[in-house]
Enzyme design. Structure first.
Site, PDB file in Angstrom:
ATOM      1  N   TYR A 173      58.310  57.888  28.202  1.00 18.86           N
ATOM      2  CA  TYR A 173      58.700  58.543  26.959  1.00 18.86           C
ATOM      3  C   TYR A 173      58.976  60.010  27.250  1.00 18.86           C
ATOM      4  O   TYR A 173      58.190  60.678  27.925  1.00 18.86           O
ATOM      5  CB  TYR A 173      57.578  58.418  25.925  1.00 18.86           C
ATOM      6  N   ASP A 222      59.034  65.069  34.336  1.00 20.60           N
ATOM      7  CA  ASP A 222      58.550  65.391  32.999  1.00 20.60           C
ATOM      8  C   ASP A 222      57.023  65.487  33.044  1.00 20.60           C
ATOM      9  O   ASP A 222      56.326  64.482  33.140  1.00 20.60           O
ATOM     10  CB  ASP A 222      59.016  64.311  32.011  1.00 20.60           C
ATOM     11  N   LYS A 235      52.734  70.325  25.434  1.00 19.76           N
ATOM     12  CA  LYS A 235      51.333  69.994  25.149  1.00 19.76           C
ATOM     13  C   LYS A 235      50.333  71.092  25.566  1.00 19.76           C
ATOM     14  O   LYS A 235      50.198  72.062  24.846  1.00 19.76           O
ATOM     15  CB  LYS A 235      51.007  68.610  25.716  1.00 19.76           C
TER      16      LYS A 235
HETATM   17  C1  LIG Z   1      54.704  64.192  24.330  1.00 17.81           C
HETATM   18  C2  LIG Z   1      55.733  64.006  25.368  1.00 17.81           C
HETATM   19  C3  LIG Z   1      57.063  64.440  25.191  1.00 17.81           C
HETATM   20  C4  LIG Z   1      57.562  64.957  23.872  1.00 17.81           C
HETATM   21  O1  LIG Z   1      56.964  66.154  23.495  1.00 17.81           O
HETATM   22  P1  LIG Z   1      57.037  66.601  21.943  1.00 17.81           P
HETATM   23  O2  LIG Z   1      56.403  67.955  21.933  1.00 17.81           O
HETATM   24  O3  LIG Z   1      56.267  65.562  21.176  1.00 17.81           O
HETATM   25  O4  LIG Z   1      58.466  66.618  21.558  1.00 17.81           O
HETATM   26  C5  LIG Z   1      57.935  64.357  26.246  1.00 17.81           C
HETATM   27  N1  LIG Z   1      57.550  63.858  27.432  1.00 17.81           N
HETATM   28  C6  LIG Z   1      56.286  63.414  27.650  1.00 17.81           C
HETATM   29  C7  LIG Z   1      55.907  62.891  28.991  1.00 17.81           C
HETATM   30  C8  LIG Z   1      55.345  63.464  26.624  1.00 17.81           C
HETATM   31  O5  LIG Z   1      54.109  62.987  26.831  1.00 17.81           O
END
Ligand SMILES: *Cc1c(COP(=O)(O)O)cnc(C)c1O
Length: 453
Positions: free
Chosen positions: A152, A247, A282
Site C-alpha cells: 500500500y 516506501d 507517519k
Molecule cells: C500509511 C502509508 C502510506 C500513506 O500515507 P498517508 O499519510 O496515509 O497518505 C503510504 N505508504 C505506506 C507504506 C504506508 O504505510
C-alpha cells in the site's frame, strides 16, 4: 488519565457519535479502516490519549496498539513533543514562506538516511509516493510503474491497482473513479517473486520508469523481503535504467533510526546499492501531517523550482508539524527508543505464540526487526495471496476479546501491532494477561474450510 480498567462502562456515547457521524461523513469515518467493518461493531470515539492509553467518549480506557497506525512512537501527548508544538504554535501556524523548522527536519532526515541527499517535505504519505512517482517518470522520460500486490502506498490513483492472478498482469483499477488509463501504466507483480519481476523487465524494461516497493511490507501484515529480494529489485532496476523507490512511510524512523534502510543495510547489506528515492511519513510527523520524499541529489534536482517536474504544497513544511516531527525524531535517539521497542516486541511475541499454542490456534508471527504481526494461518506468508488466505474470522474474535479486555488493536487482520516508548513492562504485562481469553475466542472460530456442522 487513570489507568484503571473502566471497561464495565457502556459504549453508548461512541455509538451515538457514530450515528451522528454517519449522517455527515461517508460511512461515519474519514479513513475506511476506522469503521470496524472488518471486525464488526462500531468504532470507539477517542476523546483523549496519554502515553499508551486511549480514552473513549464513554470514559473507557484502552491500551493502544494502533498508535495512529504508526506515528505515535513516543506514545501520546509526550510532554517534550507537546511543548515543542506549543512553542511553535504561539509563533504562528503557517507562513507560506520558508521557515527554520523545515530546514532542521530535512537535515535530521538526510543525516539519518545515507542515500538521501535531499528531501522535499509534503503533508501525507500519499503525496510523497505520488510525487516520487511523478519525479521518477519525469527523470526517466518513461511511463510504466511496477508495484507489488499487497503493498500500500496511499490512495494514489495509479497505485490503486490490483493484479489478476498469475505472474504479472496489466492492472485493472481497484476502485471506481480510477480510469483504465490511470491504471494501464501500472504493472503489478507478487511480492518476493524474483522470477516474476525478471520477466516483467525482460518484456517491458525500456518503458519502466520505476519500481515502488514498501521497504519491508507492513500493509498486508508484516511480509519481509526474502532471499535478498530488495537487492533483486535494485539489480533489475539498475540494469534497465529504471529508478527504485523505497516506501518507508511505515518503517521509516520506526524499525531503526534510519528505518528499514538502516536495518537491512547493516544486516544483509546492499551489494547493488541503495534505492534511488525514499518516501517517509507517519513517525516523522509525530502525529501531525508531515511526510517527505527524497533521494539522490541529481534526481531531486529535477524538481521545481530547480528542475522541470512540478510539485508544490500550501502547507508543506508547516511549522507546527515540523516542530512535532523534529521533537519526536530527536527523542527516539536520545532515549534509545528503538532498543526499547525491540525489547517490548521480544517480550510480546513469545507470549502471543504460547497463548495461541495453548488453544491450538494455527498462527505465524512475522517480523521486520521490531515490527511484527500475527497471521492466523499455518504457513509462512511471503505474498499477498498467502496473507489473504489467513483466517480473518479468527482475528475478528481475537480483536473483539482484546477490545472487551481494554486492549485496542488495529481493526484489521492485515496490520502490525504498533508499539511505542510508552509501552512499559507494566503495560505489556496487561496485554499479556489478556491473551489467553483472546486465544480462546479465536479457537472457538472453526478453522477455515472446516465449517462446523
Ligand atoms: C500509511 C502509508 C502510506 C500513506 O500515507 P498517508 O499519510 O496515509 O497518505 C503510504 N505508504 C505506506 C507504506 C504506508 O504505510
Amino acid at each position: 488519565m487513570t489507568t484503571a480498567e473502566t471497561n464495565g462502562h457502556t459504549t453508548d456515547r461512541s455509538a451515538a457519535l457514530f450515528t451522528r457521524a454517519e449522517a455527515v461523513i461517508p460511512g461515519g469515518v474519514n479513513s475506511p479502516v476506522r469503521a470496524f467493518k472488518a471486525v464488526g461493531g462500531t468504532p470507539r470515539f477517542i476523546t483523549a490519549a496519554t502515553g499508551a492509553w486511549l480514552r473513549d467518549a464513554d470514559g473507557n480506557d484502552y491500551i493502544d496498539l494502533i498508535g495512529s497506525w504508526g506515528p505515535m512512537i513516543m506514545g501520546h501527548s509526550r510532554p517534550e513533543v507537546v511543548a515543542a508544538v506549543q512553542e511553535a504554535a504561539v509563533k504562528g501556524f503557517s507562513f507560506g514562506t520558508p521557515s527554520t523548522g523545515e530546514v532542521e527536519l530535512a537535515e535530521e532526515i538526510v543525516n539519518r538516511v545515507d542515500p538521501v541527499d535531499q528531501v522535499r517535505l509534503v503533508s501525507s504519505g500519499t503525496e510523497a509516493t505520488m510525487s516520487a512517482i511523478r519525479l521518477a517518470r519525469g527523470y526517466t522520460g518513461r511511463s510504466k510503474v511496477v508495484k507489488f500486490a499487497g503493498c500500500y502506498h496511499g490512495h494514489v490513483d495509479a497505485l490503486l491497482a490490483q493484479a489478476g492472478s498469475g505472474l504479472a498482469t496489466f492492472s485493472l483499477p481497484d476502485t471506481p473513479g480510477v480510469t483504465g488509463a490511470q491504471a494501464q501504466d501500472t504493472i503489478v507483480v507478487d511480492y518476493n517473486d524474483a522470477a516474476g519481476l525478471e520477466a516483467v523487465f525482460a518484456e517491458h524494461g525500456d518503458d519502466i520508469a520505476c519500481v515502488i516497493t514498501e521497504a519491508s511490507p507492513g500493509n498486508m501484515g508484516i511480509v519481509p523481503p526474502r532471499d535478498g529480494f530488495t537487492n533483486t529489485i535494485r539489480r533489475l532496476t539498475k540494469a534497465h535504467g529504471a529508478l527504485m523507490i523505497s516506501d518507508e512511510v511505515m518503517t521509516g524512523f520506526r524499525v531503526s533510526a534510519a528505518g528499514w534502510y538502516g536495518y537491512e543495510s547493516e544486516t544483509l547489506g546492499y551489494p547493488e546499492g541503495p534505492a534511488d528515492l525514499f518516501t517517509f511519513g507517519k513517525v516523522m510527523g509525530g502525529g501531525f501531517p508531515a511526510a517527505a520524499f527524497g533521494g539522490r541529489a541529481d534526481i531531486m534536482a529535477y524538481l521545481a523550482p530547480s528542475g522541470p517536474v512540478y510539485q508544490a504544497g500550501t502547507l508543506s513544511g508547516n511549522p507546527v508539524a515540523t516542530a512535532a516531527g523534529l521533537a519526536t525524531l530527536k527523542l527516539t535517539t536520545e532515549l534509545d527508543v528503538y532498543s526499547h521497542i525491540g525489547r517490548a516486541a521480544d517480550k510480546l511475541r513469545p507470549a502471543i505464540a504460547s497463548a495461541l499454542e495453548a488453544e491450538g490456534v494455527a498462527h505465524v508471527i512475522q517480523s521486520a526487526n521490531s515490527m511484527f504481526s500475527v497471521f492466523f494461518t499455518d504457513t509462512d506468508v511471503t505474498n499477498y495471496d498467502q496473507a489473504r488466505a489467513q483466517n480473518v474470522d479468527r482475528y475478528t474474535a481475537f480483536f473483539n476479546s482484546m477490545l472487551d479486555q481494554g486492549i485496542h488493536m488495529p481493526p484489521s487482520a492485515f496490520e502490525a501491532w504498533f508499539l511505542s516508548y510508552a509501552h512499559t513492562d507494566e503495560i505489556l504485562d496487561r496485554i499479556i494477561s489478556a491473551l489467553p481469553a483472546a486465544a480462546k475466542a479465536a479457537a472457538a472460530v472453526p478453522e477455515a474450510g472446516k465449517a462446523q456442522s
